[in-house]
Design a protein around this motif. Structure first.
Motif, PDB file in Angstrom:
ATOM      1  N   PHE A   1      -1.072  -4.012 -16.671  1.00 35.40           N
ATOM      2  CA  PHE A   1      -1.689  -5.614 -16.318  1.00 35.40           C
ATOM      3  C   PHE A   1      -0.566  -6.228 -15.318  1.00 35.40           C
ATOM      4  N   ASP A   2      -0.905  -6.758 -14.283  1.00 37.56           N
ATOM      5  CA  ASP A   2       0.112  -7.355 -13.762  1.00 37.56           C
ATOM      6  C   ASP A   2      -0.561  -8.792 -12.825  1.00 37.56           C
ATOM      7  N   LEU A   3       0.371  -9.679 -12.585  1.00 37.02           N
ATOM      8  CA  LEU A   3       0.190 -11.024 -11.998  1.00 37.02           C
ATOM      9  C   LEU A   3       0.283 -10.879 -10.319  1.00 37.02           C
ATOM     10  N   MET A   4       0.112  -9.948  -9.564  1.00 36.93           N
ATOM     11  CA  MET A   4       0.452  -9.869  -8.518  1.00 36.93           C
ATOM     12  C   MET A   4      -0.694 -10.106  -7.388  1.00 36.93           C
ATOM     13  N   GLY A   5      -1.722 -10.670  -8.032  1.00 35.22           N
ATOM     14  CA  GLY A   5      -2.819 -11.059  -7.287  1.00 35.22           C
ATOM     15  C   GLY A   5      -2.591 -12.210  -6.331  1.00 35.22           C
ATOM     16  N   GLU A   6      -1.589 -12.944  -6.689  1.00 37.07           N
ATOM     17  CA  GLU A   6      -1.405 -14.009  -5.626  1.00 37.07           C
ATOM     18  C   GLU A   6      -1.156 -13.575  -4.258  1.00 37.07           C
ATOM     19  N   HIS A   7      -0.625 -12.066  -4.066  1.00 36.75           N
ATOM     20  CA  HIS A   7      -0.784 -11.422  -2.863  1.00 36.75           C
ATOM     21  C   HIS A   7      -1.768 -10.922  -2.369  1.00 36.75           C
ATOM     22  N   GLY A   8      -2.844 -10.872  -3.122  1.00 40.96           N
ATOM     23  CA  GLY A   8      -3.992 -10.364  -2.886  1.00 40.96           C
ATOM     24  C   GLY A   8      -4.835  -9.745  -4.018  1.00 40.96           C
ATOM     25  N   ALA A   9      -6.011  -9.624  -4.216  1.00 39.38           N
ATOM     26  CA  ALA A   9      -6.630  -9.260  -5.464  1.00 39.38           C
ATOM     27  C   ALA A   9      -6.350  -7.762  -5.566  1.00 39.38           C
TER      28      ALA A   9
ATOM     29  N   SER B   1      -3.793  -6.049  -5.881  1.00 40.66           N
ATOM     30  CA  SER B   1      -2.551  -5.460  -5.104  1.00 40.66           C
ATOM     31  C   SER B   1      -1.600  -5.031  -5.625  1.00 40.66           C
ATOM     32  N   SER B   2      -1.456  -5.042  -6.990  1.00 39.83           N
ATOM     33  CA  SER B   2      -0.455  -4.330  -8.195  1.00 39.83           C
ATOM     34  C   SER B   2       0.770  -4.886  -7.297  1.00 39.83           C
ATOM     35  N   PHE B   3       1.805  -3.709  -7.431  1.00 41.31           N
ATOM     36  CA  PHE B   3       3.128  -3.847  -6.844  1.00 41.31           C
ATOM     37  C   PHE B   3       3.065  -3.192  -5.412  1.00 41.31           C
ATOM     38  N   THR B   4       2.102  -3.341  -4.464  1.00 45.97           N
ATOM     39  CA  THR B   4       2.137  -2.898  -3.393  1.00 45.97           C
ATOM     40  C   THR B   4       3.182  -3.645  -2.480  1.00 45.97           C
ATOM     41  N   PRO B   5       3.260  -5.051  -2.681  1.00 52.10           N
ATOM     42  CA  PRO B   5       4.121  -5.898  -1.824  1.00 52.10           C
ATOM     43  C   PRO B   5       5.561  -5.460  -2.073  1.00 52.10           C
ATOM     44  N   TYR B   6       5.810  -4.742  -3.218  1.00 52.65           N
ATOM     45  CA  TYR B   6       7.278  -4.357  -3.552  1.00 52.65           C
ATOM     46  C   TYR B   6       7.622  -3.089  -3.408  1.00 52.65           C
TER      47      TYR B   6
ATOM     48  N   ASN C   1      11.217  -1.758  -8.463  1.00 51.26           N
ATOM     49  CA  ASN C   1      10.588  -0.295  -8.970  1.00 51.26           C
ATOM     50  C   ASN C   1      11.644   0.470  -9.998  1.00 51.26           C
ATOM     51  N   LEU C   2      13.009   0.298  -9.768  1.00 59.53           N
ATOM     52  CA  LEU C   2      13.418   0.973 -10.655  1.00 59.53           C
ATOM     53  C   LEU C   2      13.744   0.253 -12.395  1.00 59.53           C
ATOM     54  N   VAL C   3      13.492  -1.023 -12.577  1.00 58.60           N
ATOM     55  CA  VAL C   3      13.123  -1.860 -13.501  1.00 58.60           C
ATOM     56  C   VAL C   3      11.988  -1.303 -14.177  1.00 58.60           C
ATOM     57  N   ILE C   4      10.874  -1.341 -13.585  1.00 56.37           N
ATOM     58  CA  ILE C   4       9.564  -1.013 -13.900  1.00 56.37           C
ATOM     59  C   ILE C   4       9.264   0.358 -14.467  1.00 56.37           C
ATOM     60  N   MET C   5      10.142   1.173 -13.599  1.00 54.45           N
ATOM     61  CA  MET C   5      10.034   2.702 -13.969  1.00 54.45           C
ATOM     62  C   MET C   5      10.950   2.946 -15.307  1.00 54.45           C
TER      63      MET C   5
ATOM     64  N   THR D   1       4.409   6.114 -13.169  1.00 52.09           N
ATOM     65  CA  THR D   1       3.223   5.134 -13.552  1.00 52.09           C
ATOM     66  C   THR D   1       1.875   5.851 -14.016  1.00 52.09           C
ATOM     67  N   ALA D   2       1.800   7.239 -13.358  1.00 52.87           N
ATOM     68  CA  ALA D   2       0.634   8.003 -13.768  1.00 52.87           C
ATOM     69  C   ALA D   2       0.816   8.215 -15.345  1.00 52.87           C
ATOM     70  N   ARG D   3       2.072   8.299 -15.792  1.00 52.71           N
ATOM     71  CA  ARG D   3       2.056   8.519 -17.003  1.00 52.71           C
ATOM     72  C   ARG D   3       1.824   7.458 -18.167  1.00 52.71           C
ATOM     73  N   THR D   4       0.594   6.824 -17.894  1.00 51.91           N
ATOM     74  CA  THR D   4      -0.094   5.926 -18.729  1.00 51.91           C
ATOM     75  C   THR D   4       0.317   4.477 -18.527  1.00 51.91           C
ATOM     76  N   ALA D   5       1.270   4.029 -17.242  1.00 50.56           N
ATOM     77  CA  ALA D   5       1.439   2.797 -17.020  1.00 50.56           C
ATOM     78  C   ALA D   5       0.328   2.077 -16.392  1.00 50.56           C
ATOM     79  N   GLY D   6      -0.204   2.721 -15.097  1.00 44.86           N
ATOM     80  CA  GLY D   6      -1.081   1.836 -14.530  1.00 44.86           C
ATOM     81  C   GLY D   6      -0.874   1.002 -13.263  1.00 44.86           C
ATOM     82  N   PHE D   7       0.315   0.832 -12.747  1.00 44.34           N
ATOM     83  CA  PHE D   7       0.750   0.246 -11.673  1.00 44.34           C
ATOM     84  C   PHE D   7       0.520   0.755 -10.505  1.00 44.34           C
ATOM     85  N   ASN D   8       0.642   0.299  -9.398  1.00 43.13           N
ATOM     86  CA  ASN D   8       0.628   1.358  -8.005  1.00 43.13           C
ATOM     87  C   ASN D   8       1.558   0.387  -6.957  1.00 43.13           C
ATOM     88  N   THR D   9       2.230   1.451  -6.072  1.00 41.57           N
ATOM     89  CA  THR D   9       2.629   0.638  -4.840  1.00 41.57           C
ATOM     90  C   THR D   9       2.197   1.077  -3.642  1.00 41.57           C
TER      91      THR D   9
END
Length: 446
Positions: A174-182, A184-189, A196-200, A275-283
């Motif tokens: 789950f993420d709150l990056m929708g303020e950059h676009g519905a 969008s997940s972490f594509t702005p970053y 990226n390194l912290v999330i990974m 993220t494919a290892r069950t996390a679900g975010f995407n850049t």
């Protein structure tokens, strides 16, 4: 408690416990105060979101930031934390704080919940889990808040840091990056190395398993002293992460990551593999991936993380055990050996059962979804594997699913979190097999 111990098995307690968390969460999310518009959310959608949060999946029917209010987001965050650690772990931790006696049945249920091999030391492990979780999530939230504060107000940066640290550590997606676009997940970053390194790092730490934590804590960096389970988890995680990243880089270099600097390409490939290892975010846009990358991502999602962790999937150890078993059969070896140890038959049987149950579930679910609505088979399979692996990655069809398809995914997410074997065993109750062996007869195989 005596009522439950007499009438319920430990697996049934886990199954019922997660059900209660899901329905309580759904009830709260149905309240008008949970949405930005002040309109009550339909029951199926609230149940879907609550299940996705409790089962740390990340599939959503609406963008988390744009649809849910701050209250609704906090409800989702609380459900993620409870679902990620397991309600038994949190319950035992509070029992320790309140100096309550923890009985054998509770210890056994906690053992089943976190998937640990022995009951001894389970209470100490629960303490380590809670302390370790607070430490890693707190450190991750601090770094993310510092990074976000460069473009946000301090209060918002702290809130975003905490939300994403918890979501990443619990492999929720789950993420709150929708303020950059519905959606969008972490594509702005995508090129932000800090984020990226912290999330990974949080995803990997949360996904290797609490038993591995305990082993590393006891033996420090002495790899030779680690238990076989820990060695298998660490080696398989390393190979899957970097092997997956290398393949994604190869598949996507002329597609989604085309035109990026080399360093950004490497970062996006690594993030996609982790993220494919069950996390679900995407850049990068998941829907824009090549078919090769979608298939590879599906395989990584199906394997998932490691036992006794916040991750889902059939687990790395299951995958490795099956590979060793196949190799032993091809070599016509009498036993399955790895790293100077022989695997017991029970582990092999359980690994085979887990693979078959999950594989059959995926096939049946895909058939149902493509029957009730016109969805491409590849997208349906991707969505189903994402659900049963509690990943949360999607090609974008989640919000367009009909009620039947949503119910199918709800069931898969639920089974993926508590474990397909746990759910199957919960249906048996207290029954035991009679000590009788029937006559043996051979059949032809292959």
């Amino acid at each position: 408690m005596k009522f439950f111990t007499k009438r319920l098995t430990q697996t049934q307690m886990i199954v019922i416990g997660y059900c209660l968390i899901i329905f309580i969460g759904a009830g709260l999310l149905m309240l008008p105060v949970s949405t930005r518009t002040g309109v009550s959310t339909p029951a199926v959608d609230a149940l879907f979101t609550s299940t996705s949060a409790a089962c740390v999946t990340g599939l959503v029917i609406a963008d988390t930031f744009q649809y849910w209010s701050t209250f609704g987001q906090c409800v989702i965050l609380a459900i993620i934390q409870i679902g990620g650690l397991g309600f038994m772990t949190i319950g035992v931790f509070f029992a320790i704080i309140l100096r309550r006696k923890i009985g054998l049945w509770t210890r056994g249920t906690l053992q089943e919940s976190v998937n640990i091999m022995q009951v001894g030391g389970i209470v100490r492990l629960a303490k380590k889990i809670m302390v370790g979780t607070l430490f890693f999530e707190g450190l991750g939230a601090l770094i993310l808040a510092f990074r976000f504060s460069e473009t946000m107000s301090l209060g918002k940066a702290v809130y975003f840091g905490v939300f994403h640290a918890v979501s990443a550590f619990c492999n929720a997606g789950f993420d709150l990056m929708g303020e950059h676009g519905a959606y969008s997940s972490f594509t702005p970053y995508y090129n932000d190395w800090v984020v990226n390194l912290v999330i990974m790092s949080l995803i990997i730490i949360g996904g290797i398993g609490f038993f591995v934590w305990n082993d590393i804590s006891a033996n420090k960096l002495s790899f030779k002293k680690y238990r076989l389970h820990t060695k298998i988890v660490l080696i398989s995680t390393f190979i899957l992460v970097f092997g997956g990243a290398a393949l994604l880089f190869f598949f996507e270099q002329n597609h989604t990551i085309e035109g990026m600097p080399f360093g950004d390409k490497v970062l996006c490939s690594l993030f996609g593999s982790v993220t494919a290892r069950t996390a679900g975010f995407n850049t990068v846009d998941t829907a824009a991936l090549t078919d090769s990358s979608k298939l590879l991502t599906s395989i990584l999602m199906f394997i998932g993380g490691s036992p006794g962790s916040t991750a889902g999937g059939i687990k790395t150890t299951t995958f490795v055990v099956l590979l060793i078993y196949v190799n032993a059969n091809l070599r016509k070896e009498a036993h399955c050996n790895i790293m100077g140890r022989r695997l017991d038959d029970g582990s092999i049987r359980k690994a085979s059962a887990v693979l078959c149950i999950n594989l059959f579930s995926v096939i049946l679910a895909v058939l149902i979804i493509i029957t009730v609505q016109p969805v491409p088979v590849m997208d349906a399979a991707f969505e189903v594997i994402s659900a049963i692996g509690t990943v949360g990655m999607s090609t974008g069809i989640t919000r367009d699913l009909v009620t039947v398809s949503k119910i199918v995914l709800i069931f898969l997410m639920y089974c993926g979190r508590i474990g397909s074997m746990t759910f199957a065993l919960s249906l048996r109750g207290h029954k035991t097999e009679p000590p009788i062996k029937v006559p043996t007869e051979q059949i032809m195989i292959g």
